[in-house]
Design a protein around this motif. Structure first.
Motif, PDB file in Angstrom:
ATOM      1  N   GLU A 165       0.843  -1.195   0.000  1.00 45.18           N
ATOM      2  CA  GLU A 165       0.000   0.000   0.000  1.00 45.18           C
ATOM      3  C   GLU A 165       0.880   1.248   0.000  1.00 45.18           C
ATOM      4  O   GLU A 165       2.033   1.195   0.442  1.00 45.18           O
ATOM      5  CB  GLU A 165      -0.878   0.023   1.251  1.00 45.18           C
ATOM      6  N   THR A 166       0.317   2.364  -0.451  1.00 41.61           N
ATOM      7  CA  THR A 166       1.032   3.623  -0.356  1.00 41.61           C
ATOM      8  C   THR A 166       1.464   3.844   1.097  1.00 41.61           C
ATOM      9  O   THR A 166       0.739   3.487   2.031  1.00 41.61           O
ATOM     10  CB  THR A 166       0.141   4.791  -0.817  1.00 41.61           C
ATOM     11  N   SER A 167       2.663   4.342   1.281  1.00 38.46           N
ATOM     12  CA  SER A 167       3.292   4.588   2.580  1.00 38.46           C
ATOM     13  C   SER A 167       3.641   3.306   3.340  1.00 38.46           C
ATOM     14  O   SER A 167       4.143   3.383   4.463  1.00 38.46           O
ATOM     15  CB  SER A 167       2.437   5.490   3.483  1.00 38.46           C
ATOM     16  N   GLY A 196       9.411   5.676  -4.272  1.00 39.04           N
ATOM     17  CA  GLY A 196       9.697   5.001  -3.016  1.00 39.04           C
ATOM     18  C   GLY A 196      11.187   4.987  -2.743  1.00 39.04           C
ATOM     19  O   GLY A 196      11.999   5.215  -3.643  1.00 39.04           O
ATOM     20  N   THR A 197      11.531   4.719  -1.511  1.00 36.05           N
ATOM     21  CA  THR A 197      12.931   4.697  -1.100  1.00 36.05           C
ATOM     22  C   THR A 197      13.285   3.325  -0.545  1.00 36.05           C
ATOM     23  O   THR A 197      12.400   2.551  -0.156  1.00 36.05           O
ATOM     24  CB  THR A 197      13.212   5.770  -0.027  1.00 36.05           C
ATOM     25  N   ALA A 256       7.153   2.590   0.386  1.00 32.64           N
ATOM     26  CA  ALA A 256       6.376   3.079  -0.756  1.00 32.64           C
ATOM     27  C   ALA A 256       6.107   4.574  -0.616  1.00 32.64           C
ATOM     28  O   ALA A 256       6.036   5.098   0.496  1.00 32.64           O
ATOM     29  CB  ALA A 256       5.066   2.309  -0.852  1.00 32.64           C
ATOM     30  N   PRO A 257       5.920   5.249  -1.747  1.00 36.59           N
ATOM     31  CA  PRO A 257       5.612   6.679  -1.691  1.00 36.59           C
ATOM     32  C   PRO A 257       4.194   6.928  -1.171  1.00 36.59           C
ATOM     33  O   PRO A 257       3.406   6.000  -1.010  1.00 36.59           O
ATOM     34  CB  PRO A 257       5.746   7.116  -3.156  1.00 36.59           C
ATOM     35  N   ARG A 290       4.664   5.011 -12.852  1.00 36.60           N
ATOM     36  CA  ARG A 290       5.112   3.859 -13.646  1.00 36.60           C
ATOM     37  C   ARG A 290       5.463   2.708 -12.705  1.00 36.60           C
ATOM     38  O   ARG A 290       5.605   2.904 -11.504  1.00 36.60           O
ATOM     39  CB  ARG A 290       6.285   4.231 -14.552  1.00 36.60           C
ATOM     40  N   PRO A 291       5.615   1.492 -13.251  1.00 34.07           N
ATOM     41  CA  PRO A 291       5.961   0.340 -12.392  1.00 34.07           C
ATOM     42  C   PRO A 291       7.249   0.584 -11.605  1.00 34.07           C
ATOM     43  O   PRO A 291       8.134   1.302 -12.057  1.00 34.07           O
ATOM     44  CB  PRO A 291       6.144  -0.800 -13.390  1.00 34.07           C
ATOM     45  N   VAL A 292       7.318  -0.027 -10.447  1.00 30.60           N
ATOM     46  CA  VAL A 292       8.479   0.130  -9.574  1.00 30.60           C
ATOM     47  C   VAL A 292       9.337  -1.123  -9.639  1.00 30.60           C
ATOM     48  O   VAL A 292       8.841  -2.240  -9.532  1.00 30.60           O
ATOM     49  CB  VAL A 292       8.050   0.408  -8.113  1.00 30.60           C
ATOM     50  N   GLN A 293      10.636  -0.916  -9.792  1.00 26.49           N
ATOM     51  CA  GLN A 293      11.600  -2.011  -9.814  1.00 26.49           C
ATOM     52  C   GLN A 293      12.649  -1.749  -8.738  1.00 26.49           C
ATOM     53  O   GLN A 293      13.267  -0.683  -8.705  1.00 26.49           O
ATOM     54  CB  GLN A 293      12.273  -2.094 -11.181  1.00 26.49           C
ATOM     55  N   VAL A 294      12.820  -2.716  -7.857  1.00 22.37           N
ATOM     56  CA  VAL A 294      13.872  -2.658  -6.847  1.00 22.37           C
ATOM     57  C   VAL A 294      15.015  -3.524  -7.350  1.00 22.37           C
ATOM     58  O   VAL A 294      14.795  -4.642  -7.826  1.00 22.37           O
ATOM     59  CB  VAL A 294      13.357  -3.182  -5.483  1.00 22.37           C
TER      60      VAL A 294
END
Length: 116
Positions: A30-32, A63-64, A73-74, A80-84
């Protein structure tokens, strides 16, 4: 080339290849919210550099991620999609990646509620 230098070169050529693995390989948050990622490096020290969408440590939009692999998460769903990605410090050509789906908190709550 001296014997010692020759042994060093031989030992260097015989070392096992560096491999990076990442767990989990995908996540929904979820966000945050937060997700803990774990990276394992074989063939070298277990140190990695963490990236979110190719930005070391991430940013407020996508996100960080901390040096220990804790992704935050931000506040809003990213555009756009997030990639770690975890990159081996010993060989920055070796990495592993995971996909993260960030959903709005209220959407996640609705999906978790069973229908009557």
């Amino acid at each position: 080339m001296g014997l010692l230098a020759g042994l060093f070169v031989l030992r260097y050529l015989q070392r096992e290849p560096i491999e990076v693995s990442l767990s989990p390989t995908s996540a929904q948050v979820e966000t945050s919210g937060v997700v803990q990622f774990t990276a394992e490096v074989r063939g070298a020290e277990d140190e990695v550099i963490w990236y979110v969408n190719e930005v070391e440590g991430g940013d407020a939009t996508n996100g960080t991620i901390s040096s220990t692999g804790l992704y935050r998460a931000p506040f809003e769903v990213p555009p756009r999609p997030v990639q770690v990605k975890a990159v081996a410090r010993a060989d920055e050509t070796r990495s592993a990646q995971a996909q993260v789906t960030v959903v709005a908190a209220e959407v996640a709550e609705e999906e978790a509620t069973p229908e009557a």
